[in-house]
Structure formats: C-alpha cells, structure tokens
Write a protein that holds these residues in place. Structure first.
Motif, PDB file in Angstrom:
ATOM      1  N   MET A 133       5.199  -1.854 -10.015  1.00 50.52           N
ATOM      2  CA  MET A 133       4.119  -0.912 -10.359  1.00 50.52           C
ATOM      3  C   MET A 133       3.017  -1.039  -9.318  1.00 50.52           C
ATOM      4  O   MET A 133       1.901  -1.456  -9.593  1.00 50.52           O
ATOM      5  CB  MET A 133       3.618  -1.201 -11.781  1.00 50.52           C
ATOM      6  CG  MET A 133       4.656  -0.813 -12.827  1.00 50.52           C
ATOM      7  SD  MET A 133       4.449  -1.594 -14.447  1.00 50.52           S
ATOM      8  CE  MET A 133       2.991  -0.801 -15.049  1.00 50.52           C
ATOM      9  N   VAL A 134       3.387  -0.707  -8.077  1.00 49.64           N
ATOM     10  CA  VAL A 134       2.490  -0.827  -6.924  1.00 49.64           C
ATOM     11  C   VAL A 134       2.523   0.503  -6.181  1.00 49.64           C
ATOM     12  O   VAL A 134       3.422   1.328  -6.405  1.00 49.64           O
ATOM     13  CB  VAL A 134       2.938  -1.977  -5.992  1.00 49.64           C
ATOM     14  CG1 VAL A 134       2.797  -3.323  -6.701  1.00 49.64           C
ATOM     15  CG2 VAL A 134       4.359  -1.780  -5.502  1.00 49.64           C
ATOM     16  N   PRO A 135       1.553   0.704  -5.270  1.00 47.15           N
ATOM     17  CA  PRO A 135       1.492   2.027  -4.621  1.00 47.15           C
ATOM     18  C   PRO A 135       2.692   2.362  -3.736  1.00 47.15           C
ATOM     19  O   PRO A 135       3.080   3.534  -3.636  1.00 47.15           O
ATOM     20  CB  PRO A 135       0.208   1.945  -3.781  1.00 47.15           C
ATOM     21  CG  PRO A 135      -0.613   0.864  -4.415  1.00 47.15           C
ATOM     22  CD  PRO A 135       0.370  -0.118  -4.958  1.00 47.15           C
ATOM     23  N   GLY A 136       3.258   1.377  -3.023  1.00 46.64           N
ATOM     24  CA  GLY A 136       4.338   1.725  -2.100  1.00 46.64           C
ATOM     25  C   GLY A 136       4.927   0.501  -1.438  1.00 46.64           C
ATOM     26  O   GLY A 136       4.914  -0.600  -1.997  1.00 46.64           O
ATOM     27  N   GLY A 137       5.456   0.680  -0.230  1.00 48.52           N
ATOM     28  CA  GLY A 137       6.018  -0.436   0.516  1.00 48.52           C
ATOM     29  C   GLY A 137       7.403  -0.826   0.033  1.00 48.52           C
ATOM     30  O   GLY A 137       8.093  -0.057  -0.635  1.00 48.52           O
ATOM     31  N   ARG A 138       7.778  -2.063   0.381  1.00 45.11           N
ATOM     32  CA  ARG A 138       9.129  -2.523   0.076  1.00 45.11           C
ATOM     33  C   ARG A 138       9.487  -2.431  -1.407  1.00 45.11           C
ATOM     34  O   ARG A 138      10.612  -2.026  -1.738  1.00 45.11           O
ATOM     35  CB  ARG A 138       9.320  -3.955   0.569  1.00 45.11           C
ATOM     36  CG  ARG A 138      10.748  -4.447   0.379  1.00 45.11           C
ATOM     37  CD  ARG A 138      10.959  -5.848   0.900  1.00 45.11           C
ATOM     38  NE  ARG A 138      10.358  -6.833   0.020  1.00 45.11           N
ATOM     39  CZ  ARG A 138      10.576  -8.151   0.116  1.00 45.11           C
ATOM     40  NH1 ARG A 138      11.360  -8.618   1.059  1.00 45.11           N
ATOM     41  NH2 ARG A 138       9.980  -8.996  -0.697  1.00 45.11           N
ATOM     42  N   PRO A 139       8.575  -2.811  -2.322  1.00 42.37           N
ATOM     43  CA  PRO A 139       8.992  -2.776  -3.732  1.00 42.37           C
ATOM     44  C   PRO A 139       9.544  -1.410  -4.156  1.00 42.37           C
ATOM     45  O   PRO A 139      10.583  -1.340  -4.832  1.00 42.37           O
ATOM     46  CB  PRO A 139       7.702  -3.122  -4.484  1.00 42.37           C
ATOM     47  CG  PRO A 139       6.920  -3.957  -3.526  1.00 42.37           C
ATOM     48  CD  PRO A 139       7.215  -3.369  -2.169  1.00 42.37           C
ATOM     49  N   LEU A 140       8.884  -0.344  -3.760  1.00 37.55           N
ATOM     50  CA  LEU A 140       9.349   0.971  -4.201  1.00 37.55           C
ATOM     51  C   LEU A 140      10.603   1.405  -3.441  1.00 37.55           C
ATOM     52  O   LEU A 140      11.453   2.107  -3.992  1.00 37.55           O
ATOM     53  CB  LEU A 140       8.240   2.014  -4.058  1.00 37.55           C
ATOM     54  CG  LEU A 140       7.012   1.767  -4.946  1.00 37.55           C
ATOM     55  CD1 LEU A 140       6.105   2.990  -4.952  1.00 37.55           C
ATOM     56  CD2 LEU A 140       7.402   1.398  -6.362  1.00 37.55           C
ATOM     57  N   ARG A 141      10.742   0.957  -2.198  1.00 36.42           N
ATOM     58  CA  ARG A 141      11.996   1.250  -1.478  1.00 36.42           C
ATOM     59  C   ARG A 141      13.172   0.552  -2.174  1.00 36.42           C
ATOM     60  O   ARG A 141      14.264   1.122  -2.309  1.00 36.42           O
ATOM     61  CB  ARG A 141      11.871   0.794  -0.018  1.00 36.42           C
ATOM     62  CG  ARG A 141      13.002   1.259   0.879  1.00 36.42           C
ATOM     63  CD  ARG A 141      14.095   0.229   1.070  1.00 36.42           C
ATOM     64  NE  ARG A 141      13.597  -0.999   1.689  1.00 36.42           N
ATOM     65  CZ  ARG A 141      14.313  -2.102   1.803  1.00 36.42           C
ATOM     66  NH1 ARG A 141      15.551  -2.144   1.328  1.00 36.42           N
ATOM     67  NH2 ARG A 141      13.793  -3.185   2.362  1.00 36.42           N
ATOM     68  N   GLU A 172       8.039  -2.445   6.744  1.00 37.41           N
ATOM     69  CA  GLU A 172       7.916  -3.393   5.630  1.00 37.41           C
ATOM     70  C   GLU A 172       7.428  -4.767   6.049  1.00 37.41           C
ATOM     71  O   GLU A 172       7.437  -5.697   5.260  1.00 37.41           O
ATOM     72  CB  GLU A 172       9.235  -3.502   4.847  1.00 37.41           C
ATOM     73  CG  GLU A 172       9.669  -2.167   4.257  1.00 37.41           C
ATOM     74  CD  GLU A 172      10.900  -2.244   3.392  1.00 37.41           C
ATOM     75  OE1 GLU A 172      11.513  -3.323   3.329  1.00 37.41           O
ATOM     76  OE2 GLU A 172      11.247  -1.222   2.779  1.00 37.41           O
ATOM     77  N   GLU A 219       6.376  -4.916 -13.669  1.00 41.18           N
ATOM     78  CA  GLU A 219       5.079  -5.058 -12.991  1.00 41.18           C
ATOM     79  C   GLU A 219       5.239  -5.319 -11.495  1.00 41.18           C
ATOM     80  O   GLU A 219       4.345  -4.989 -10.713  1.00 41.18           O
ATOM     81  CB  GLU A 219       4.255  -6.187 -13.633  1.00 41.18           C
ATOM     82  CG  GLU A 219       3.689  -5.852 -15.005  1.00 41.18           C
ATOM     83  CD  GLU A 219       4.727  -5.954 -16.111  1.00 41.18           C
ATOM     84  OE1 GLU A 219       5.862  -6.416 -15.830  1.00 41.18           O
ATOM     85  OE2 GLU A 219       4.422  -5.581 -17.257  1.00 41.18           O
ATOM     86  N   SER A 277       3.712  -7.196 -19.514  1.00 41.02           N
ATOM     87  CA  SER A 277       2.281  -6.979 -19.728  1.00 41.02           C
ATOM     88  C   SER A 277       1.955  -5.733 -20.538  1.00 41.02           C
ATOM     89  O   SER A 277       0.843  -5.218 -20.452  1.00 41.02           O
ATOM     90  CB  SER A 277       1.567  -6.887 -18.368  1.00 41.02           C
ATOM     91  OG  SER A 277       1.684  -8.094 -17.671  1.00 41.02           O
ATOM     92  N   ASP A 300       2.900   4.587   0.687  1.00 37.70           N
ATOM     93  CA  ASP A 300       3.656   5.067   1.848  1.00 37.70           C
ATOM     94  C   ASP A 300       3.126   6.433   2.289  1.00 37.70           C
ATOM     95  O   ASP A 300       2.354   7.073   1.587  1.00 37.70           O
ATOM     96  CB  ASP A 300       5.139   5.222   1.470  1.00 37.70           C
ATOM     97  CG  ASP A 300       5.739   3.922   0.991  1.00 37.70           C
ATOM     98  OD1 ASP A 300       5.651   2.929   1.718  1.00 37.70           O
ATOM     99  OD2 ASP A 300       6.291   3.903  -0.135  1.00 37.70           O
ATOM    100  N   ALA A 309       0.853  -1.204   0.000  1.00 36.36           N
ATOM    101  CA  ALA A 309       0.000   0.000   0.000  1.00 36.36           C
ATOM    102  C   ALA A 309       0.883   1.246   0.000  1.00 36.36           C
ATOM    103  O   ALA A 309       2.081   1.184   0.289  1.00 36.36           O
ATOM    104  CB  ALA A 309      -0.907  -0.016   1.228  1.00 36.36           C
ATOM    105  N   ARG A 332      14.141   2.561  -5.187  1.00 41.43           N
ATOM    106  CA  ARG A 332      14.885   3.782  -4.823  1.00 41.43           C
ATOM    107  C   ARG A 332      16.334   3.443  -4.462  1.00 41.43           C
ATOM    108  O   ARG A 332      17.270   4.114  -4.903  1.00 41.43           O
ATOM    109  CB  ARG A 332      14.195   4.498  -3.650  1.00 41.43           C
ATOM    110  CG  ARG A 332      12.961   5.292  -4.061  1.00 41.43           C
ATOM    111  CD  ARG A 332      12.453   6.173  -2.920  1.00 41.43           C
ATOM    112  NE  ARG A 332      11.841   5.380  -1.863  1.00 41.43           N
ATOM    113  CZ  ARG A 332      10.546   5.072  -1.816  1.00 41.43           C
ATOM    114  NH1 ARG A 332       9.730   5.496  -2.755  1.00 41.43           N
ATOM    115  NH2 ARG A 332      10.062   4.351  -0.837  1.00 41.43           N
ATOM    116  N   ARG A 361       1.004  -2.316   8.046  1.00 46.18           N
ATOM    117  CA  ARG A 361       2.412  -2.540   7.702  1.00 46.18           C
ATOM    118  C   ARG A 361       3.273  -1.585   8.523  1.00 46.18           C
ATOM    119  O   ARG A 361       2.957  -0.403   8.655  1.00 46.18           O
ATOM    120  CB  ARG A 361       2.626  -2.251   6.207  1.00 46.18           C
ATOM    121  CG  ARG A 361       4.059  -2.525   5.745  1.00 46.18           C
ATOM    122  CD  ARG A 361       4.252  -2.134   4.278  1.00 46.18           C
ATOM    123  NE  ARG A 361       4.350  -0.699   4.098  1.00 46.18           N
ATOM    124  CZ  ARG A 361       3.714  -0.018   3.153  1.00 46.18           C
ATOM    125  NH1 ARG A 361       2.900  -0.626   2.324  1.00 46.18           N
ATOM    126  NH2 ARG A 361       3.862   1.284   3.049  1.00 46.18           N
TER     127      ARG A 361
END
Lengths: 281, 348
Positions: B83-91, A221, B80, B108, A153, A151, B94, A218
């Motif tokens: 391409m999510v709102p936030g959380g670990r993937p975007l950290r 993380e 893909e 896709s 941040d 979700a 960065r 959350r």
C-alpha cells in the motif's frame, strides 16, 4: 470499563518507555490519591492472571514486542545514524522519539517519518545534537532514500524520445522532476558520513563543514544519490516547479554568460536524461 | 503452565462441507517474502514461457496462471507492504497478479478498535485489491491501535456481546466498502480479560455469523493461544463452523518461559500438523498457507513445508490435481518425490 477505556489503558501501558511495572508505579505516583498499588489493581481487574504468569507479565510481552518491533524497523531505516550514535544511543533516541511521536500510520513503513525532524529540532535531543550535530542531516538523508524507493511511478523522459523531437518541439516541452526525485540541502557533508556508516565504519565529523546539496532518485528500482554544485541545484530546483528547457537556458545565460550557458545546459540535460530525473508535465 | 492435552482423535471428525463460492479451495500457498521475489518471479516467468510447469485455468476467467513452476498453488501478499505509491512493491504485485492466484493479508485493518474506521486505509486497500485482484482479502480479529496511535501488534479483544456487536458492524462496513466478503484470522494471544463472557471460538464464530464474513483459521494461533490460556485446542478446532472457514494458516512458534509466542520463525511443529490434519478431516480441502516471516529460509525449504500440508490434505481428503474441489491444482506427486534442496521445476 468500556472498550475504548480498555484499549486506551492497554495502549498507554504497552507504550510506557520503562515497561509495564514502572508505568504502574508512575501512574500511582501521579494520581491525586498517590495510593500505592492502585494501578496494579486496575490492571489485574482488567487482565487475567494465572499460576503461569500474572497480568503485568502477560502485558509485558506486548510491551517488549512494541518497542523491539519498531526499533528493528528504524534500525533498518537508519543504519548510518545507528553507526554514528551507537546501539545504546539509538535505543535512547527511539525511546524518546516514540514518546513524542508514536506511530500514527497503519504501516511500519512510516514509523520513522518524523525521526529526522525530531532529532534536528526537538528539545529532548539537545544533548544528542551537541554531541553529534550531523545526526539530524544524516537521518534526513536516509529517510529521503527510503522515500524515493516506493515513490509514485511515472513516464520517465528518456533519451530516445528527446532524440526523436525537433529542437523547437523539445524547447516547448514543459519539464518537471519525477515523483521519485528529491532535492535536499544539508548543513553537513552527509554523503561522506553515510558512506562511512554503511561501510561499517563509525561516521565521524571530519571538520569538512559546509552545505551539501544532494539529489536522490530511483532508477530501475534502485536508489541513487549524488552531490550537486550550487548552480545545478538551482537548475533542478527550477525544474522541480516546472520549466521549459528554453527558459532554463535563458536563466543559465544570466548566471553563466551567453558563451558558457548552452554547453552547461546540454551537459546537465544529458546527465538528467541519463539519470532518469525528468518527466514532461 | 497449562498441561498439554492429547490432541487428536481423528475418528470423530465429520465430512467436509461445500465451499462458499467466494472462498474457493486454491490449494496450498506460501506467503511471498522479499528474499524470494527473484526466485518466484523467475520460476513463474519460465512457467509462463512454457519451459516448466502447467498453465492452468484457475476458473476466475481473468487469466491463465502458471502454478506448478513455483511449487505452490497461490501466494499471499502482506497488504501493507504494497500500500505504497509506486516502485518495486507495485511492480511485484503486477507481475505476481499476471502469473498466480493471490490473497491479500493485512495486519492493520484495526477492526476491533474503538477508533473510527480509517477511510484512507480502506481506500488504499481497495486500490491495491483492484491491482492484485486477490481471491481473498483477509486481516486479523484484533485491534492494533487506539486514539490514532498504532501498536503494530495484534492485540486481543474482550470476548463480550458488546464487542461482537461493535466488530461485526465494522466488518459489514468494510465489506460494503470493498464490495466483497473478507475473512478474519484468530490471533495468538498472551493475555485474556476477566470480562470474557465466552470462549474464543464462540467469539470468533459469533462475529463471523453476525457480520457474514469468513474465518481465516490459523491453526498455529489456535495452538499457541490454547497453550497460553489453558484451553482445549481440539475443541477449538471442532467448534469453528466449517462453512465459515475460508482459509487456513500454518506457521511456527517459539517458547518464552511458560508461554508460546507466535514468532513465525520456525517450521510448523508436529502438534500443529496434527491439529491441521484434524481440521482438514473436518473441513475438507481448504486453501492453506504456510507463513514464515522471520529467519526466513530458502524458498526450497519453504516448499518442503507446503508439500507437507499438501500431503496431509491429499491423504485425508483425497483431494489432488483435477479434484472437483480444486479450482487451481498442481502435480504435487511429482514434487514430493524430489529430494529436499534439489527441487527442480516440474513438468506434468
């Protein structure tokens, strides 16, 4: 055939729940002419066969991959539901689900978006619900955990900031729940069922029926959850819409009385700050 | 089952062309997978602190990068997944962006579909690209769904002039939206169409020329499709216009009955290494990536595959650290002298 007709035919054959050969037979049976072998000829006119494999076998590779890929993702998304209804039951569930709710998102991340709703409400799931009435709630809980993991941040309201504010400054802050927080109400004790399912036990209904209010969030993380009593659930529901802490305290005073309310509100605040649930709107 | 043909005669390969300005040779990279996050980031942080590896100006002007501490020159992220709102993937994006050259590789885009392009998908990809500042944005020359229903697979297209026109127009729109050229990867396929009016390599080339985009030449996919359809893998490699090849992918495959399946769950096979060598002889040093998506090995094992690719590039082209073609490079000679499984960070 146009590109659209080609892709539509392939998509339908690949997604057919019983495989390509059965899909071709069903297509013949449902056509006005009821002509046996017509659909197969259509497939063979489109897709090349050779001595190593015919058109149906070649398309079957994609059909098998379609189901097994999505099944694999959903098994990872819903481990406790798998534990509850078993491998065969879950395969049947996914087969039925994909018929009604084919993946609409480019990302497999969202393939299971509607599974809990399907399990809880669709007519095709009536027998499953009769045998495992808690499965829909369990699926909704597991999806909420996925949902908060990535979700959006935002700046968490931390203890440090609060401790630097004068009481009257804090009282004026308009507080909300972060995007990474979900409040859910369930008709069944999902936390016990989930713990059993993720510990390799078969989650079974223990007769401890009753509503469960849960907050899922959350922090650093990692995904957390805990059960809520009715009053804290109501307080967090107010905060989900946005509220000043003073207003929340006034509401608590009505619910708990003037004497108990300040202590309870302070306890809540301490816990919410510790869990990282709050943001300033 | 198609007979396997002798694959190589390196003597007839030609000289490497100049690389397009928007398709620099980044060296050898690997696809970043979740199980390697912690190790890659820790190696990168140690390198950034100067405890190991080199800080190298990658020529982008954006930042210095630390590459040798991780044993490869760049990383590919599966678009893909981020391409999510936030959380670990975007950290992760960065942090990776601060330390390493990156490429975004999607599955896709659905560039070959008869459905309209999806503005929301392109917006999300554009947002991710702004965060990741990738050297490449790539996807596959295929379709993945129709009528807003996704198959989550790389479905082959009929090789016809109508499809070329359709896909090329869409690629141009995507490139306009993203403000840059993309590269499309040839896919492994298990079926072909009776309407096919040309070879796969002519089809891939025509779209790249018509759309003015790059080709991500997946050597494993060339081999898998060549086997599955009884076509000539060498001729395929030799027929792709060198100046269009932005990047190369290498991966492993599996056998299923009479066909090969692009499973990405094995090491690169000998025959694919041989084809890679032929390609590099002809193309010169091209950004090359090892993909391993299932039964994912340790990071050290993945680096062994990357080192094999690097050794071939060095042997065939003479490219190495400091080569004019290498905008990012690493001290591979030190690395390749290490024992497998005992890899240490290298200080040049």
């Amino acid at each position: 055939m146009s590109l659209h007709e080609t892709q539509t035919a392939i998509s339908e054959w690949v997604r057919a729940p019983k495989g390509v050969a059965a899909a071709l037979e069903e297509e013949d049976a449902s056509s006005p002419q009821r002509e046996s072998g017509r659909a197969k000829r259509r497939l063979e006119n489109l897709i090349r066969s050779d001595e190593s494999l015919d058109a149906s076998g070649r398309l079957g590779i994609y059909a098998n991959a379609y189901f097994s890929r999505i099944l694999g993702v959903l098994r990872a998304d819903y481990p406790a539901v798998v534990g509850m209804i078993g491998d065969v039951g879950f395969n049947d569930l996914v087969t039925s689900y994909l018929l009604v709710e084919p993946s609409r998102s480019p990302s497999l991340r969202y393939a299971g978006l509607r599974l809990a709703d399907f399990l809880s409400n669709h007519d095709a799931m009536a027998r499953t619900r009769a045998r495992w009435p808690e499965a829909g709630d369990l699926a909704a809980f597991e999806w909420a955990r996925i949902d908060v993991f990535d979700a959006a941040d935002g700046p968490v309201l931390g203890r440090e900031l609060v401790s630097r504010l004068a009481p009257e400054e804090f009282a004026e802050l308009f507080l909300c729940l972060g995007e990474w927080v979900r409040l859910r109400a369930f008709a069944h004790p999902v936390l016990q069922l989930w713990r059993a399912g993720t510990n390799g036990e078969i989650p079974r209904f223990q007769g401890t029926s009753g509503e469960a209010h849960v907050v899922i969030w959350r922090q650093d993380e990692k995904v957390f959850h805990r059960s809520l009593d009715a009053l804290e659930e109501a307080a967090l529901a107010k905060l989900s819409l946005g509220s000043r802490f003073d207003d929340l305290c006034e509401w608590a005073a009505i619910e708990l009385g003037d004497e108990a309310a300040p202590g309870q509100a302070a306890t809540w605040l301490e816990r919410w700050l510790s869990d990282g649930l709050l943001v300033v709107a | 089952m198609p007979a396997q043909r002798p694959l190589l005669n390196l003597a007839d390969s030609s000289v490497s062309p100049a690389r397009p300005a928007d398709a620099p040779n980044l060296g050898v990279g690997v696809g970043l997978r979740t199980s390697h996050y912690a190790e890659v980031l820790e190696r990168g942080r140690r390198g950034a602190r100067g405890e190991s590896g080199d800080r190298v100006d990658d020529g982008s002007g954006a930042q210095a990068v630390c590459v040798t501490s991780v044993g490869v020159d760049w990383f590919e992220l599966l678009s893909e997944n981020y391409m999510v709102p936030g959380g670990r993937p975007l950290r992760i994006v960065r942090e990776m962006q601060e330390m390493f050259p990156l490429a975004l590789h999607g599955v896709s885009l659905n560039i070959g579909s008869s459905d309209p392009l999806r503005p929301a998908y392109l917006d999300a990809l554009d947002a991710l690209a702004r965060l990741a500042t990738p050297r490449f944005i790539t996807d596959h020359l295929c379709w993945t769904g129709v009528s807003e229903t996704n198959l989550h697979d790389l479905m082959p297209l009929p090789y016809t002039d109508e499809v070329i026109e359709h896909v090329a127009a869409r690629v141009r729109r995507v490139q306009d939206r993203l403000g840059r050229r993309i590269a499309l990867e040839n896919v492994s396929s298990y079926l072909s169409f009776n309407d096919d009016a040309m070879s796969e390599w002519d089809f891939v080339t025509a779209i790249a020329e018509e759309a003015d985009c790059g080709i991500l030449l997946d050597i494993n996919n060339v081999y898998v499709s060549a086997h599955n359809h009884g076509i000539d893998a060498m001729k395929y490699i030799d027929s792709i216009p060198a100046e269009r090849v932005f990047q190369i992918h290498l991966a492993g495959h599996s056998t299923s009955g009479s066909l090969l399946i692009d499973t990405h769950d094995h090491p690169v096979t000998d025959v694919v290494w041989t084809l890679f060598e032929r390609a590099i002889k002809r193309l010169g040093p091209v950004s090359t990536l090892i993909e391993w998506d299932d039964q994912i090995p340790t990071y050290a094992r993945l680096l062994e595959e990357a080192d094999k690719a690097r050794a071939i590039i060095e042997r065939v082209t003479g490219w190495s650290s400091g080569s004019p073609n290498a905008s990012v490079s690493s001290s591979s000679k030190s690395r390749t002298s290490e024992s497998p499984g005992e890899r240490r960070d290298v200080t040049a």
